[in-house]
Design an enzyme around this catalytic site. Sequence first.
Site, PDB file in Angstrom:
ATOM      1  N   LYS A  20       0.089  76.071  -0.764  1.00 34.29           N
ATOM      2  CA  LYS A  20      -1.236  75.945  -1.372  1.00 34.29           C
ATOM      3  C   LYS A  20      -2.318  76.453  -0.400  1.00 34.29           C
ATOM      4  CE  LYS A  20       0.108  71.976  -4.280  1.00 34.29           C
ATOM      5  NZ  LYS A  20      -0.217  70.556  -4.644  1.00 34.29           N
ATOM      6  N   TYR A  60      -0.596  74.129 -14.285  1.00 30.91           N
ATOM      7  CA  TYR A  60      -0.722  72.668 -14.292  1.00 30.91           C
ATOM      8  C   TYR A  60      -1.069  72.128 -15.679  1.00 30.91           C
ATOM      9  CZ  TYR A  60      -0.399  72.215  -9.171  1.00 30.91           C
ATOM     10  OH  TYR A  60       0.027  72.203  -7.860  1.00 30.91           O
ATOM     11  N   PHE A  68      -8.095  63.808 -12.274  1.00 33.92           N
ATOM     12  CA  PHE A  68      -8.227  64.667 -11.091  1.00 33.92           C
ATOM     13  C   PHE A  68      -8.042  66.150 -11.405  1.00 33.92           C
ATOM     14  CE2 PHE A  68      -3.761  63.173 -11.204  1.00 33.92           C
ATOM     15  CZ  PHE A  68      -3.068  64.378 -11.181  1.00 33.92           C
ATOM     16  N   ARG A  96      12.415  69.581  -3.758  1.00 34.16           N
ATOM     17  CA  ARG A  96      11.537  68.406  -3.921  1.00 34.16           C
ATOM     18  C   ARG A  96      11.733  67.426  -2.770  1.00 34.16           C
ATOM     19  NH1 ARG A  96       7.408  68.231  -7.719  1.00 34.16           N
ATOM     20  NH2 ARG A  96       7.689  65.987  -7.938  1.00 34.16           N
ATOM     21  N   THR A 102       4.745  63.273  -3.708  1.00 38.36           N
ATOM     22  CA  THR A 102       3.472  63.911  -4.063  1.00 38.36           C
ATOM     23  C   THR A 102       2.331  63.435  -3.173  1.00 38.36           C
ATOM     24  OG1 THR A 102       4.213  64.133  -6.353  1.00 38.36           O
ATOM     25  CG2 THR A 102       1.832  64.254  -5.955  1.00 38.36           C
ATOM     26  N   ARG A 113       5.555  67.503   3.559  1.00 37.90           N
ATOM     27  CA  ARG A 113       4.294  66.757   3.384  1.00 37.90           C
ATOM     28  C   ARG A 113       4.209  65.597   4.372  1.00 37.90           C
ATOM     29  NH1 ARG A 113       4.843  66.775  -3.203  1.00 37.90           N
ATOM     30  NH2 ARG A 113       3.656  68.690  -3.655  1.00 37.90           N
ATOM     31  N   ASN A 123      -2.146  68.445  -0.265  1.00 40.05           N
ATOM     32  CA  ASN A 123      -0.744  68.213   0.115  1.00 40.05           C
ATOM     33  C   ASN A 123       0.067  69.494   0.343  1.00 40.05           C
ATOM     34  OD1 ASN A 123      -0.533  68.853  -2.570  1.00 40.05           O
ATOM     35  ND2 ASN A 123       0.639  67.048  -3.173  1.00 40.05           N
ATOM     36  N   HIS A 126       3.621  73.225  -3.172  1.00 45.38           N
ATOM     37  CA  HIS A 126       4.102  72.898  -4.520  1.00 45.38           C
ATOM     38  C   HIS A 126       5.599  73.175  -4.605  1.00 45.38           C
ATOM     39  CE1 HIS A 126       4.563  72.883  -8.886  1.00 45.38           C
ATOM     40  NE2 HIS A 126       5.296  73.983  -8.710  1.00 45.38           N
ATOM     41  N   GLU A 137       7.699  78.391 -14.278  1.00 50.92           N
ATOM     42  CA  GLU A 137       6.759  78.724 -13.199  1.00 50.92           C
ATOM     43  C   GLU A 137       7.070  80.092 -12.588  1.00 50.92           C
ATOM     44  OE1 GLU A 137       7.117  75.229 -10.728  1.00 50.92           O
ATOM     45  OE2 GLU A 137       6.055  73.978 -12.188  1.00 50.92           O
TER      46      GLU A 137
END
Length: 160
Positions: A20, A60, A68, A96, A102, A113, A123, A126, A137
């Site tokens: 990100k 998203y 948010f 993951r 998250t 993270r 964070n 992705h 995606e």
Amino acid sequence: SIFSAFVTDMTTERTFIMVKPDGVQRGLVGEIIKRFETRGYKLVACKMLWPGQDLLKKHYAELSDKPFFPKLIAYMSSGPCVPMVWEGREVVKMGRMMLGATNPLQSNPGTIRGDFCIDVGRNICHGSDGVESAKREIDLWFQPNEVAKYESHSKDWVYE
Ligand code: GDP
Ligand code: MG
């Protein structure tokens, strides 16, 4: 086995991982790539892209009702990202796990993270949450000719 011809080759499972804008700005692109590379996963697509709001709203879409959401779109469109496709056995689930929870305050140390960030709204990376969302995606962020098909020379040293 007799079934082998009918079973998907699990070493070709793919996931969509993206550094990100905060991960790019903080110089963590190499660190994130390194973790997937050294684990044994195969990089099959990678680019730098400053995503627009339309692309991010599609990415998203399932979060569009969340309070948010506007902040998420502003954050994600605040600078260039590094979207990637990684390939390998159970790479969606393992990706993951390697990212961590998250909310970084709940991410275990040792995860990406858990080692490099603090706030859920910053964070740094992705990762797809399932095989189907990974396909969606990858199709959203990459053209088919941007995803390389090649055999890794380490294949037989990573997989039995
Ligand atoms: P992920 O799959 O682990 O990235 O988590 P989600 O798909 O649930 O959410 C997507 C992204 O939205 C997260 O990675 C966060 O950057 C952000 N996000 C999720 N929950 C919150 C929240 O409660 N507050 C804020 N500010 N951002 C959030
Ligand atoms: Mg998600």
